[in-house]
Scaffold this active site. Structure first.
Site, PDB file in Angstrom:
ATOM      1  N   GLY A 152      13.490 -29.379  37.194  1.00 21.85           N
ATOM      2  CA  GLY A 152      14.638 -28.481  37.353  1.00 21.85           C
ATOM      3  C   GLY A 152      15.939 -29.205  37.614  1.00 21.85           C
ATOM      4  O   GLY A 152      17.014 -28.628  37.442  1.00 21.85           O
TER       5      GLY A 152
ATOM      6  N   TRP B 114       7.027 -26.030  39.187  1.00 28.42           N
ATOM      7  CA  TRP B 114       6.536 -27.139  40.016  1.00 28.42           C
ATOM      8  C   TRP B 114       5.608 -26.753  41.151  1.00 28.42           C
ATOM      9  O   TRP B 114       5.053 -27.622  41.820  1.00 28.42           O
ATOM     10  CB  TRP B 114       7.697 -27.965  40.548  1.00 28.42           C
ATOM     11  CG  TRP B 114       8.771 -27.222  41.305  1.00 28.42           C
ATOM     12  CD1 TRP B 114       9.760 -26.458  40.755  1.00 28.42           C
ATOM     13  CD2 TRP B 114       8.989 -27.194  42.719  1.00 28.42           C
ATOM     14  NE1 TRP B 114      10.566 -25.952  41.742  1.00 28.42           N
ATOM     15  CE2 TRP B 114      10.121 -26.397  42.965  1.00 28.42           C
ATOM     16  CE3 TRP B 114       8.342 -27.772  43.810  1.00 28.42           C
ATOM     17  CZ2 TRP B 114      10.626 -26.146  44.238  1.00 28.42           C
ATOM     18  CZ3 TRP B 114       8.845 -27.528  45.087  1.00 28.42           C
ATOM     19  CH2 TRP B 114       9.971 -26.729  45.281  1.00 28.42           C
TER      20      TRP B 114
ATOM     21  N   ASN C 212      14.677 -23.390  39.040  1.00 34.09           N
ATOM     22  CA  ASN C 212      16.099 -23.208  38.757  1.00 34.09           C
ATOM     23  C   ASN C 212      16.486 -23.624  37.340  1.00 34.09           C
ATOM     24  O   ASN C 212      15.753 -24.323  36.654  1.00 34.09           O
ATOM     25  CB  ASN C 212      16.936 -24.018  39.750  1.00 34.09           C
ATOM     26  CG  ASN C 212      16.699 -25.506  39.599  1.00 34.09           C
ATOM     27  OD1 ASN C 212      15.631 -26.006  39.912  1.00 34.09           O
ATOM     28  ND2 ASN C 212      17.686 -26.219  39.085  1.00 34.09           N
TER      29      ASN C 212
ATOM     30  N   ASP D 134      20.534 -23.829  42.768  1.00 33.20           N
ATOM     31  CA  ASP D 134      19.212 -24.464  42.871  1.00 33.20           C
ATOM     32  C   ASP D 134      18.296 -23.626  43.749  1.00 33.20           C
ATOM     33  O   ASP D 134      17.595 -24.150  44.616  1.00 33.20           O
ATOM     34  CB  ASP D 134      19.328 -25.910  43.401  1.00 33.20           C
ATOM     35  CG  ASP D 134      17.998 -26.665  43.295  1.00 33.20           C
ATOM     36  OD1 ASP D 134      17.089 -26.170  42.612  1.00 33.20           O
ATOM     37  OD2 ASP D 134      17.878 -27.744  43.908  1.00 33.20           O
TER      38      ASP D 134
END
Lengths: 246, 555
Positions: free
Chosen positions: B185, B234, B252, B295
């Site tokens: 990301g 993840w 993100n 994020d």
């Protein structure tokens, strides 16, 4: 040397900008070297030669990459000077380690650049880099292609459409599987091979007792992997392979 | 507050659980998968250790791995009396779960240079079909023989040097498939979720988290931004066997903080996606944060709950995102049900309306720092919460911290860091920085109790049918709270901070509680930006296992 003088004159501003873009990003060394995933750099008093070495070459078996090749030597020095300034001014400067002059960058022809994009095209399900390594990218399963480019474009095109490669075998297992395989290594108990029967090659370890037979491969073709590559892209791809072999 | 729909509350296993009698959320003698069961409750039906006797808990054995870099982030897996753990640098150990004796180990052959920012840590393995599965720091998936630890297959998901991504999360086993996410990301990369055949390692399907040209949702990306738009997977998802759907949280959009080059909603970043387990086809999605510029991944656990909503039984999914909000969705349709905050300092939005829309977005500005709460570290970290059907409550941590966020235009370079800005962590303007663990009603977010911590709590939570809640803190304290009151009942200093996930299991009728102890990780590093002393917090990598004292044999 004039270049050395130029490097010495790199402004702290450049180093700060480069540090912000490359080193303090995200979770690495933090804003102003305040620590993150990577260690704190503020107030550490590193020696310049040490910093230059680490930034250039990275730290093996760590997340610290080698910046040589990613940043110019001048930029690396600017970053190092900035890191030194975080510990209250430049440390002991070892000018002897200032990088030497580099060769002028080679101009890469546009078709070669396009061919490189085709080779590594992550939008395809199985780009060439899935099975071949070039430019230190990709997975070295299949043959090294750096020599392929020494052939004529016509011969390269033919090689890419190879139907029955001699280095592959068909392995039948006691479990009834038939595996188009590229054998990597073998000892008295196990065979390590790449199973090419799926979109991503699988490095499998089979016990010899699991193997019923090994034969010349009846049918395996490289052509399906070229699906979606149009003639113009193929020409670019060949140009890239030839460029790598020049 | 028992939910009548759930009969599991009555299920006391006492070390004698029979396979097949346990709902997908509750664990018994084994701790079979990352989130405990497929529903990611992190809840055990075992009651031998309970709120009345937990103060007598004592160390049974420890297991030293010696690998201290990056912290000890694993969730141990226990199957038939054998425990499987992973450490940084992809080491795997199989251990006799009653005695701590090593049965085998596997040391992954590490590349000389990782050279990417996601580092060498690992959050756990998956076990099944006679294999132990692990994703690696260089983006491979390996399958090991469960009896010997010998590598059976090893597949490169994508070359790490090209994608700037790797695997740190635990795989999810679904039937004869092992499903694996990927980081990325914060890199110029296009994310995916991949399923492999457990026997052969053959790729079965790959779901790309950013639609390509011609696919629905592609129009939510400007120009070529979809090629490098992030959308990592993840952490570890969940599975509903009845619906045959895999639920996975997507992270993100990249660049993290600079969104002008990717104007649009940026599907399927910050979405919960429901995928057909056989094909990987998208059944539904729900985007928690359209066009993320903070994020604030929606990558954490998907807790599957069957609860009544306004009197009607519903199949639900609860996900806490990094922005500090819990989202409750209908897991059959993807419909929004509710949202509530787990952090007090939240300024990136003013709230979430009755339809799930974000209100009053405070976005980072270009080249000018903006104070935004929570910090990019998140209103909560990835470590999972726990759901107890006994109390009906969801236990999760929350973090109070803010940060100055600055967006900066950045060119995408495949596989390279792609943040589009910088951040600096700061305490909240008018509050204390710190962490807390809270007990919530999972539907409306009503808070029943709070346990305050000086530092953010960065370990997962474990809940049990004995009405005990376990977790650990960065100073090394591992502790038990009363699930109904939050009162501390027991604690043990393990010598290094807690960043992994504790579990409980039973062997031969004896219940054990196991916790990894070992400080480290990305957040462990950035903690020092607010708490300078955190830089000197000691690392470690030891598994501690506790049990009630065995009765002395009669003379």
């Amino acid at each position: 040397m004039i270049l050395v003088a130029l490097l010495m004159a790199q402004s702290a501003v450049t180093g700060e900008r480069l540090f912000a873009q490359n080193c303090s990003v995200g979770y690495c060394h933090g804003v102003g070297g305040a620590a993150g995933r990577g260690p704190r750099l503020r107030g550490r008093g590193f020696e310049e030669s040490y910093l230059l070495g680490v930034v250039r070459n990275g730290i093996p078996h760590s997340a610290m990459p080698a910046w040589k090749g990613r940043l110019s030597d001048a930029d690396i020095l600017a970053v190092v000077r900035y890191v030194e300034s975080l510990s209250g001014g430049a440390g002991e400067q070892t000018h002897a380690t200032v990088p030497e002059v580099r060769a002028a960058p080679v101009k890469i022809p546009p078709d070669v650049e396009r061919g490189r994009e085709v080779f590594f095209d992550a939008t395809r399900d199985t780009p060439c880099s899935t099975c071949h390594e070039l430019d230190a990218r990709g997975t070295a399963v299949g043959p090294d292609l750096s020599k392929l480019g020494k052939m004529t474009p016509r011969d390269i095109a033919a090689a890419l459409r190879l139907e029955q490669p001699s280095h592959l075998v068909a392995i039948r297992t006691t479990g009834g599987e038939s595996i188009p395989a590229l054998v990597v290594s073998e000892d008295e108990s196990f065979v390590k091979l790449y199973d090419l029967g799926a979109a991503l090659p699988v490095l499998r370890t089979l016990a010899l007792s699991q193997i019923q037979s090994r034969e010349a491969i009846p049918s395996w073709s490289h052509s399906p992997y070229l699906k979606g590559i149009d003639p113009a892209q193929m020409a670019d791809l060949i140009a890239y392979l030839r460029w790598k072999a020049r | 507050m028992n939910h009548p729909l759930l009969s599991v509350a009555a299920l006391g296993c006492a070390g004698l659980c029979l396979a097949g009698t346990i709902p997908a959320g509750v664990t018994g003698d084994d701790w079979p998968s990352y989130g405990g069961g497929d529903s990611a409750w992190r809840y055990s039906g075992l009651t031998q250790i309970n709120r009345d006797n937990v103060h007598r808990l004592t160390a049974a054995w420890t297991f030293q791995t010696g690998v201290t870099e990056g912290g000890f982030q694993t969730t141990p897996i226990v199957v038939d009396g054998v425990m499987y753990i992973s450490t940084s640098w992809n080491r795997v150990y199989a251990i006799d779960a009653a005695t701590g004796r090593e049965l085998w180990h596997y040391l992954y052959k590490n590349p000389r240079e990782i050279g990417i920012q996601y580092s060498p840590w690992n959050r756990g393995v998956a076990v099944g079909d006679g294999r132990v599965f692990m994703g690696t720091l260089d983006n491979h998936v390996v399958a090991l023989d469960q009896k010997t630890g010998r590598e059976v297959w090893n597949v490169t998901v994508e070359d790490m040097r090209q994608c700037g991504c790797n695997i740190t999360g635990a795989p999810l086993l679904v039937g004869n498939k092992v499903v694996v996410g990927v980081t990325g990301g914060d890199s110029a990369h296009r994310g995916y979720l991949t399923a492999f055949d457990t026997a052969t390692g053959h790729l079965v399907w790959r779901f790309r988290t950013i639609p390509g040209p011609g696919e629905p949702g592609h129009e939510t990306w400007k120009g070529d931004s979809w090629k490098f738009g992030g959308g990592p997977t993840w952490m570890t998802g969940s599975y509903d066997a009845q619906l045959n759907l895999i639920y996975w949280g997507v992270g993100n959009a990249a660049a993290d903080f600079y969104g002008a080059e990717r104007s649009g909603d940026n599907l399927y970043t910050d979405c919960i996606v429901a995928l057909d387990a056989d094909t990987g086809n998208l059944k539904w999605f729900y985007q928690e944060v359209p066009h993320d510029v903070w994020d604030f991944d929606a990558a954490f656990e998907c807790v599957l709950l069957d609860l009544p909503i306004q009197g009607q039984p519903r199949k639900l999914l609860l996900n806490v995102n990094k922005g500090g909000y819990a989202f409750l969705l209908d897991r059959v349709t993807g419909e929004f049900v509710a949202a509530w905050p787990v952090a007090r300092n939240v300024t990136w939005i003013r709230g979430v309306d009755a339809h799930g829309h974000l209100l009053g977005r405070l976005e980072p500005k270009e080249n000018r720092p903006t104070m935004i709460c929570p910090s990019v570290g998140g209103g909560r970290s990835w470590n999972q919460g726990a759901y107890s059907p006994n109390t009906g409550w969801f236990y999760t941590t929350g973090i109070e911290w803010c940060g100055k966020l600055m967006a900066r235009k950045e060119a995408a370079s495949e596989g390279s860091a792609f943040y589009g800005g910088t951040f600096q962590l700061l305490p909240p303007p008018d509050g204390k920085a710190g962490g807390h663990l809270d007990a919530y009603d999972p539907v409306d977010g009503k808070r029943f109790w709070t346990y305050e911590s000086k530092y953010p709590l960065l370990a997962s939570v474990l809940a049990t049918a004995g009405d005990v809640v376990f977790t650990g803190d960065p100073t090394g304290e591992f502790f038990a709270l009363d699930a109904r009151t939050g009162k501390k009942l027991w604690s043990f200093q393990t010598g290094s901070g807690h960043r992994g996930s504790s579990i409980t299991y039973a062997v031969g009728g004896r219940q054990f509680v196991a916790t990894p102890s070992g400080w480290g990780s990305a957040l462990a590093g950035v903690l020092a930006q607010i708490w300078p002393e955190a830089e000197d917090f000691r690392g470690g990598c030891t598994l501690f296992v506790f049990a009630l004292p065995e009765e002395a044999p009669a003379q």
